[in-house]
Write a protein that holds these residues in place. Structure first.
Motif, PDB file in Angstrom:
ATOM      1  N   HIS A 147      72.353 -30.708 -56.212  1.00  0.00           N
ATOM      2  CA  HIS A 147      72.746 -31.286 -54.852  1.00  0.00           C
ATOM      3  C   HIS A 147      71.539 -31.092 -54.029  1.00  0.00           C
ATOM      4  CE1 HIS A 147      76.637 -32.534 -52.432  1.00  0.00           C
ATOM      5  NE2 HIS A 147      75.396 -32.405 -51.623  1.00  0.00           N
ATOM      6  N   GLY A 148      71.194 -31.939 -53.086  1.00  0.00           N
ATOM      7  CA  GLY A 148      70.418 -31.982 -52.307  1.00  0.00           C
ATOM      8  C   GLY A 148      70.766 -32.450 -50.930  1.00  0.00           C
ATOM      9  N   GLY A 149      70.350 -31.899 -49.721  1.00  0.00           N
ATOM     10  CA  GLY A 149      70.606 -32.387 -48.589  1.00  0.00           C
ATOM     11  C   GLY A 149      69.903 -31.892 -47.462  1.00  0.00           C
ATOM     12  N   ASP A 150      70.049 -32.656 -46.202  1.00  0.00           N
ATOM     13  CA  ASP A 150      69.336 -32.009 -45.025  1.00  0.00           C
ATOM     14  C   ASP A 150      70.404 -31.818 -43.999  1.00  0.00           C
ATOM     15  OD1 ASP A 150      66.480 -32.799 -45.898  1.00  0.00           O
ATOM     16  OD2 ASP A 150      67.909 -34.492 -46.521  1.00  0.00           O
ATOM     17  N   THR A 151      70.121 -30.883 -42.970  1.00  0.00           N
ATOM     18  CA  THR A 151      70.717 -30.876 -41.643  1.00  0.00           C
ATOM     19  C   THR A 151      69.334 -31.021 -40.837  1.00  0.00           C
ATOM     20  OG1 THR A 151      70.419 -28.440 -41.332  1.00  0.00           O
ATOM     21  CG2 THR A 151      72.277 -29.112 -42.691  1.00  0.00           C
ATOM     22  N   SER A 152      69.803 -30.787 -39.462  1.00  0.00           N
ATOM     23  CA  SER A 152      68.506 -30.764 -38.288  1.00  0.00           C
ATOM     24  C   SER A 152      67.792 -29.583 -38.617  1.00  0.00           C
ATOM     25  CB  SER A 152      69.293 -30.915 -37.145  1.00  0.00           C
ATOM     26  OG  SER A 152      70.044 -29.918 -36.709  1.00  0.00           O
ATOM     27  N   ALA A 153      67.941 -28.535 -39.140  1.00  0.00           N
ATOM     28  CA  ALA A 153      67.298 -27.188 -39.347  1.00  0.00           C
ATOM     29  C   ALA A 153      66.778 -27.011 -40.687  1.00  0.00           C
ATOM     30  CB  ALA A 153      68.297 -26.206 -38.829  1.00  0.00           C
ATOM     31  N   PHE A 154      67.521 -27.384 -41.755  1.00  0.00           N
ATOM     32  CA  PHE A 154      67.098 -27.012 -43.105  1.00  0.00           C
ATOM     33  C   PHE A 154      67.122 -28.295 -43.851  1.00  0.00           C
ATOM     34  CE2 PHE A 154      68.770 -23.182 -41.393  1.00  0.00           C
ATOM     35  CZ  PHE A 154      67.852 -22.153 -41.746  1.00  0.00           C
ATOM     36  N   HIS A 155      66.300 -28.280 -44.951  1.00  0.00           N
ATOM     37  CA  HIS A 155      66.211 -29.469 -46.116  1.00  0.00           C
ATOM     38  C   HIS A 155      66.118 -28.797 -47.327  1.00  0.00           C
ATOM     39  CE1 HIS A 155      65.079 -31.701 -42.612  1.00  0.00           C
ATOM     40  NE2 HIS A 155      64.395 -30.700 -41.953  1.00  0.00           N
ATOM     41  N   SER A 156      67.095 -28.930 -48.048  1.00  0.00           N
ATOM     42  CA  SER A 156      67.338 -27.972 -49.353  1.00  0.00           C
ATOM     43  C   SER A 156      67.608 -29.146 -50.716  1.00  0.00           C
ATOM     44  CB  SER A 156      68.283 -27.088 -49.209  1.00  0.00           C
ATOM     45  OG  SER A 156      68.233 -26.156 -48.108  1.00  0.00           O
ATOM     46  N   ASP A 157      67.141 -28.293 -51.720  1.00  0.00           N
ATOM     47  CA  ASP A 157      67.574 -29.329 -52.914  1.00  0.00           C
ATOM     48  C   ASP A 157      67.773 -28.062 -54.161  1.00  0.00           C
ATOM     49  OD1 ASP A 157      68.095 -31.360 -54.845  1.00  0.00           O
ATOM     50  OD2 ASP A 157      65.969 -31.897 -55.156  1.00  0.00           O
ATOM     51  N   PHE A 158      68.522 -28.381 -54.761  1.00  0.00           N
ATOM     52  CA  PHE A 158      69.050 -27.531 -55.964  1.00  0.00           C
ATOM     53  C   PHE A 158      69.227 -28.388 -57.166  1.00  0.00           C
ATOM     54  CE2 PHE A 158      72.803 -25.429 -58.400  1.00  0.00           C
ATOM     55  CZ  PHE A 158      71.943 -24.602 -59.101  1.00  0.00           C
ATOM     56  N   ALA A 159      68.667 -27.866 -58.499  1.00  0.00           N
ATOM     57  CA  ALA A 159      68.665 -28.796 -59.616  1.00  0.00           C
ATOM     58  C   ALA A 159      68.849 -27.807 -60.851  1.00  0.00           C
ATOM     59  CB  ALA A 159      67.553 -29.548 -59.818  1.00  0.00           C
ATOM     60  N   ILE A 160      69.656 -28.272 -61.711  1.00  0.00           N
ATOM     61  CA  ILE A 160      69.997 -27.458 -63.140  1.00  0.00           C
ATOM     62  C   ILE A 160      69.518 -28.391 -64.101  1.00  0.00           C
ATOM     63  CG2 ILE A 160      71.863 -26.236 -64.477  1.00  0.00           C
ATOM     64  CD1 ILE A 160      73.334 -25.960 -62.043  1.00  0.00           C
ATOM     65  N   ASP A 161      68.588 -28.010 -64.953  1.00  0.00           N
ATOM     66  CA  ASP A 161      68.261 -28.481 -66.305  1.00  0.00           C
ATOM     67  C   ASP A 161      68.851 -27.639 -67.343  1.00  0.00           C
ATOM     68  OD1 ASP A 161      66.724 -29.600 -68.461  1.00  0.00           O
ATOM     69  OD2 ASP A 161      64.899 -29.458 -67.398  1.00  0.00           O
TER      70      ASP A 161
END
Length: 332
Positions: free
Chosen positions: A32-46
């Motif tokens: 799951h990836g996403g953004d707010t006005s302060a943080f920009h994150s991404d998470f991936a499971i392989d």
């Protein structure tokens, strides 16, 4: 959370519980990836390679970096070579049905934020090479048909699928990596080019009415009865719409960055202007009927010119209504 629970098309990646699937260089990822006005994150499971990736950035440019990190990682450690795909020679016979503009269902349809759709959607354009060009930033590019209503990017493994109704008409689209954001194909009423063209023509007519009043004040002062009322309604509707569109640009410049979290007082005050402009528009349309019914103004040319202004007024009434600009339609 690691099992697919929903997909718009079985040939595409889908949704788990909280996580969604993507295909990166032929490898299935969940995250799951996403953004707010302060943080920009991404998470991936392989799961195939027992790899987990989490990145988060707290800076203005973080969104672009977090979106590029996982693809760059897999391009380096798991590079993919894609064999060229030959487009079906008969694709041009059905290419036109895919062409058009598509907007995301995930958005406002009943509040003022619907107007963000005026910034344009995802454009699909057929090419002479029997492919489709998708205009959508980094996710766009050239796509070739591999199955019915299923396409793959010519220089990658990203896929997109189109939704059709029982009559075979294309009604929507799903893109790789966005199983939570399906799209619908829009008609003329949503088309940015149509709206901007009509808006520009209406504004030109309204400005012309204002300038004519300024430079022909003597003629205006000599008008009587119905002729004066008709001319006055043109001036009112012209000023109302020019003020509405002109001031919204100022308001958005000053407080536009706050509209995602609050309704500033300045924006609330401006919201009276579309209502005033619509009332002025209906009044002008009423006067246009009287102009023709009672033979007002100086000849048919003047009446036709007046009718064009009434047409601009009618468009603006529809514009404010359709895009939820009038009526204080705020989010709750």
């Amino acid at each position: 959370m690691l099992t697919r629970n929903f997909t718009h098309d079985d040939r595409m990646m889908g949704m788990a519980l909280g996580f969604y699937e993507t295909l990166q260089n032929g490898i299935r990822l969940l995250g799951h990836g996403g953004d707010t006005s302060a943080f920009h994150s991404d998470f991936a499971i392989d799961q195939e390679n027992n790899i987990g990736i989490f990145v988060s950035f707290a800076s203005g440019g973080g969104s672009a970096v977090r979106s590029a990190f996982v693809p760059a990682f897999y391009d380096f450690f798991f590079p993919e070579t894609n064999a060229p795909i030959t487009p079906p020679p008969d694709f041009k016979e059905r290419a036109a049905k895919y062409a058009g503009t598509y907007l995301f269902w995930r958005g406002s349809h009943t509040k003022f934020m619907k107007a963000t759709g005026l910034t344009g959607g995802v454009k699909v354009v057929p090419t002479p090479d029997n492919t489709l060009i998708i205009a959508f930033g980094p996710m766009g590019g050239e796509y070739v048909e591999i199955e019915e209503s299923l396409f793959i990017k010519t220089d990658g493994s990203e896929k997109l699928a189109f939704q059709t109704n029982d009559a075979g008409e294309v009604t929507g689209m799903y893109m790789h990596g966005l199983p939570f954001m399906s799209m619908f194909k829009v008609g003329l009423e949503y088309n940015t080019g149509f709206n901007m063209m009509m808006l520009a023509l209406s504004m030109i007519m309204f400005i012309a009415v204002i300038l004519r009043r300024m430079y022909q004040g003597g003629i205006y002062s000599s008008l009587q009865g119905g002729n004066k009322r008709a001319a006055k309604s043109s001036i009112i509707v012209a000023w109302a719409n020019v003020a509405c569109i002109g001031l919204v640009l100022v308001v958005l410049t000053l407080v536009g960055d706050r509209l995602g979290t609050e309704i500033p007082m300045l924006f609330s005050l401006w919201n009276w202007l579309p209502i005033i402009a619509m009332l002025a528009g209906f009044y002008h349309i009423y006067n246009a009927v009287l102009v023709w019914k009672n033979g007002l103004l100086d000849g048919n040319f003047a009446r036709v010119r007046y009718t064009f202004v009434a047409g601009g007024s009618l468009f603006m009434c529809w514009f404010y209504y359709f895009w939820n600009i009038a009526g204080f339609k705020y989010y709750s």
